[in-house]
Each structure stands twice: as structure tokens, then as C-alpha cells.
Write a protein that holds these residues in place. Structure first.
Motif, PDB file in Angstrom:
ATOM      1  N   MET A 194     -16.633  18.242 -28.609  1.00  0.00           N
ATOM      2  CA  MET A 194     -15.616  18.644 -27.671  1.00  0.00           C
ATOM      3  C   MET A 194     -16.066  19.930 -27.000  1.00  0.00           C
ATOM      4  N   GLU A 195     -15.929  19.942 -25.693  1.00  0.00           N
ATOM      5  CA  GLU A 195     -16.182  21.147 -24.920  1.00  0.00           C
ATOM      6  C   GLU A 195     -14.832  21.757 -24.561  1.00  0.00           C
ATOM      7  N   VAL A 196     -14.677  23.041 -24.853  1.00  0.00           N
ATOM      8  CA  VAL A 196     -13.446  23.763 -24.544  1.00  0.00           C
ATOM      9  C   VAL A 196     -13.771  24.781 -23.462  1.00  0.00           C
ATOM     10  N   GLU A 197     -13.140  24.638 -22.317  1.00  0.00           N
ATOM     11  CA  GLU A 197     -13.309  25.602 -21.236  1.00  0.00           C
ATOM     12  C   GLU A 197     -11.965  26.264 -20.963  1.00  0.00           C
ATOM     13  N   VAL A 198     -11.961  27.577 -21.076  1.00  0.00           N
ATOM     14  CA  VAL A 198     -10.764  28.348 -20.748  1.00  0.00           C
ATOM     15  C   VAL A 198     -11.094  29.179 -19.523  1.00  0.00           C
ATOM     16  N   SER A 199     -10.281  29.070 -18.507  1.00  0.00           N
ATOM     17  CA  SER A 199     -10.461  29.857 -17.286  1.00  0.00           C
ATOM     18  C   SER A 199      -9.145  30.543 -16.955  1.00  0.00           C
ATOM     19  N   GLY A 200      -9.206  31.433 -15.984  1.00  0.00           N
ATOM     20  CA  GLY A 200      -7.999  32.100 -15.525  1.00  0.00           C
ATOM     21  C   GLY A 200      -7.432  33.111 -16.504  1.00  0.00           C
ATOM     22  N   ALA A 201      -8.244  33.573 -17.449  1.00  0.00           N
ATOM     23  CA  ALA A 201      -7.788  34.606 -18.386  1.00  0.00           C
ATOM     24  C   ALA A 201      -7.953  35.974 -17.738  1.00  0.00           C
ATOM     25  N   VAL A 202      -7.308  36.979 -18.300  1.00  0.00           N
ATOM     26  CA  VAL A 202      -7.383  38.320 -17.723  1.00  0.00           C
ATOM     27  C   VAL A 202      -8.786  38.916 -17.837  1.00  0.00           C
ATOM     28  N   SER A 203      -9.598  38.415 -18.772  1.00  0.00           N
ATOM     29  CA  SER A 203     -10.971  38.898 -18.946  1.00  0.00           C
ATOM     30  C   SER A 203     -11.795  37.823 -19.646  1.00  0.00           C
ATOM     31  N   GLU A 204     -13.109  38.004 -19.638  1.00  0.00           N
ATOM     32  CA  GLU A 204     -13.963  37.070 -20.373  1.00  0.00           C
ATOM     33  C   GLU A 204     -13.667  37.137 -21.868  1.00  0.00           C
ATOM     34  N   ARG A 254      -9.960  21.431 -20.623  1.00  0.00           N
ATOM     35  CA  ARG A 254      -9.978  22.508 -19.638  1.00  0.00           C
ATOM     36  C   ARG A 254      -8.587  23.129 -19.559  1.00  0.00           C
ATOM     37  N   LEU A 255      -8.523  24.412 -19.902  1.00  0.00           N
ATOM     38  CA  LEU A 255      -7.266  25.133 -19.891  1.00  0.00           C
ATOM     39  C   LEU A 255      -7.373  26.291 -18.915  1.00  0.00           C
ATOM     40  N   ASP A 256      -6.530  26.269 -17.890  1.00  0.00           N
ATOM     41  CA  ASP A 256      -6.484  27.345 -16.903  1.00  0.00           C
ATOM     42  C   ASP A 256      -5.217  28.157 -17.151  1.00  0.00           C
ATOM     43  N   LEU A 257      -5.397  29.429 -17.516  1.00  0.00           N
ATOM     44  CA  LEU A 257      -4.264  30.299 -17.817  1.00  0.00           C
ATOM     45  C   LEU A 257      -3.654  30.925 -16.571  1.00  0.00           C
ATOM     46  N   ALA A 258      -4.325  30.819 -15.435  1.00  0.00           N
ATOM     47  CA  ALA A 258      -3.823  31.322 -14.149  1.00  0.00           C
ATOM     48  C   ALA A 258      -3.388  32.785 -14.227  1.00  0.00           C
ATOM     49  N   SER A 259      -4.209  33.607 -14.896  1.00  0.00           N
ATOM     50  CA  SER A 259      -3.862  35.018 -15.068  1.00  0.00           C
ATOM     51  C   SER A 259      -4.965  35.976 -14.645  1.00  0.00           C
ATOM     52  N   GLY A 260      -6.143  35.462 -14.279  1.00  0.00           N
ATOM     53  CA  GLY A 260      -7.241  36.352 -13.924  1.00  0.00           C
ATOM     54  C   GLY A 260      -8.566  35.622 -13.804  1.00  0.00           C
ATOM     55  N   PRO A 261      -9.683  36.368 -13.752  1.00  0.00           N
ATOM     56  CA  PRO A 261     -10.999  35.778 -13.513  1.00  0.00           C
ATOM     57  C   PRO A 261     -11.790  35.395 -14.774  1.00  0.00           C
ATOM     58  N   GLY A 262     -11.250  35.669 -15.968  1.00  0.00           N
ATOM     59  CA  GLY A 262     -12.004  35.435 -17.204  1.00  0.00           C
ATOM     60  C   GLY A 262     -12.222  33.965 -17.491  1.00  0.00           C
ATOM     61  N   ARG A 263     -13.427  33.654 -17.997  1.00  0.00           N
ATOM     62  CA  ARG A 263     -13.794  32.263 -18.290  1.00  0.00           C
ATOM     63  C   ARG A 263     -14.693  32.229 -19.510  1.00  0.00           C
ATOM     64  N   ALA A 264     -14.531  31.208 -20.350  1.00  0.00           N
ATOM     65  CA  ALA A 264     -15.386  31.001 -21.517  1.00  0.00           C
ATOM     66  C   ALA A 264     -15.495  29.509 -21.783  1.00  0.00           C
ATOM     67  N   VAL A 265     -16.649  29.099 -22.314  1.00  0.00           N
ATOM     68  CA  VAL A 265     -16.881  27.704 -22.687  1.00  0.00           C
ATOM     69  C   VAL A 265     -17.444  27.685 -24.108  1.00  0.00           C
ATOM     70  N   LEU A 266     -16.868  26.848 -24.957  1.00  0.00           N
ATOM     71  CA  LEU A 266     -17.331  26.687 -26.337  1.00  0.00           C
ATOM     72  C   LEU A 266     -17.436  25.203 -26.662  1.00  0.00           C
TER      73      LEU A 266
END
Length: 120
Positions: free
Chosen positions: A1-11, A90-102
Motif C-alpha cells: 500500500m502506498e500512502v500519500e498525504v498532501s495538503g498538510a501544514v508542513s512536510e 491519497r489523503l488531502d488535508l487541504a491545509s497547506g503545502p506539506g506532502r509525504a509518501v510512505l
């Protein structure tokens, strides 16, 4: 499983949420069982990173299951989305530019059986 979180306040915040999802035994068993995307949002909330639940978008593969905090009736069989050889969350938090993939794996009975027999 690939987990991508985007839109966080920071990386760092995105990484923390992604790790919470990727390390969650409940998410891993949901993946093995082929359903229950709510466990993904629960793991994100358990990360300790503040975000507005009403703003998040969650997709399994290219199929949205939550849009702006609301469940989406998309006509897809969730089991088929969760049981592909490579599942993308893919989870977009819609709060900022932070992104991570695990990357992580599921947690099945067979996985536990195999790993329970290792000795050191």
C-alpha cells in the motif's frame, strides 16, 4: 500500500499523518479485509496533527471516497479497490503545502503466521 498525504501544514506534519496511517494495525487489517476506509481517517486523526475534517479528501486509487469531509457514493465496489496488488491511498488535508509518501503492507492471518515462526 502506498500512502500519500498532501495538503498538510508542513512536510513534517504530512509525514506524521502518513506514518500514523501506514503503521495502523486497523488500517492494515482493513486493507486485508477489503473495506472500511473510515479506519484511514481515524488513523490520520490519531496522528496528533491538527486538521479540519470537513476539508479532507480521501481517494483509494483514483476513486474518491470522501470529498470535503463527506462520504462519496461512487458506485465502486470498495473491496475491489482494496484488494488490487498495489493499493494507493491519497489523503488531502487541504491545509497547506506539506506532502509525504510512505509504503506499507497489509496485515493478514498468513502474514502473522509466517512472522510468528521466526526465531532469533
Amino acid at each position: 500500500m502506498e500512502v500519500e498525504v498532501s495538503g498538510a501544514v508542513s512536510e513534517a506534519a504530512a509525514d506524521r499523518v502518513a506514518r500514523s496511517i501506514a503503521n495502523s494495525p486497523l488500517v492494515k487489517t482493513a486493507l486485508a479485509g477489503g473495506d472500511n476506509w473510515g479506519r484511514i481517517l481515524s488513523a490520520a486523526g490519531a496522528s496528533g496533527v491538527p486538521f479540519a475534517p470537513g476539508r479532507v479528501t480521501l481517494s483509494i486509487g483514483d476513486v474518491p471516497v470522501v470529498r470535503r469531509g463527506q462520504g462519496v457514493q461512487n458506485g465502486h465496489d470498495l473491496r475491489s479497490l482494496f484488494t488490487t496488488p498495489r493499493v494507493s491511498i491519497r489523503l488531502d488535508l487541504a491545509s497547506g503545502p506539506g506532502r509525504a509518501v510512505l509504503w506499507t503492507c497489509d496485515l493478514t492471518r498468513r502474514y502473522i503466521e509466517i512472522n510468528a515462526h521466526y526465531t532469533t
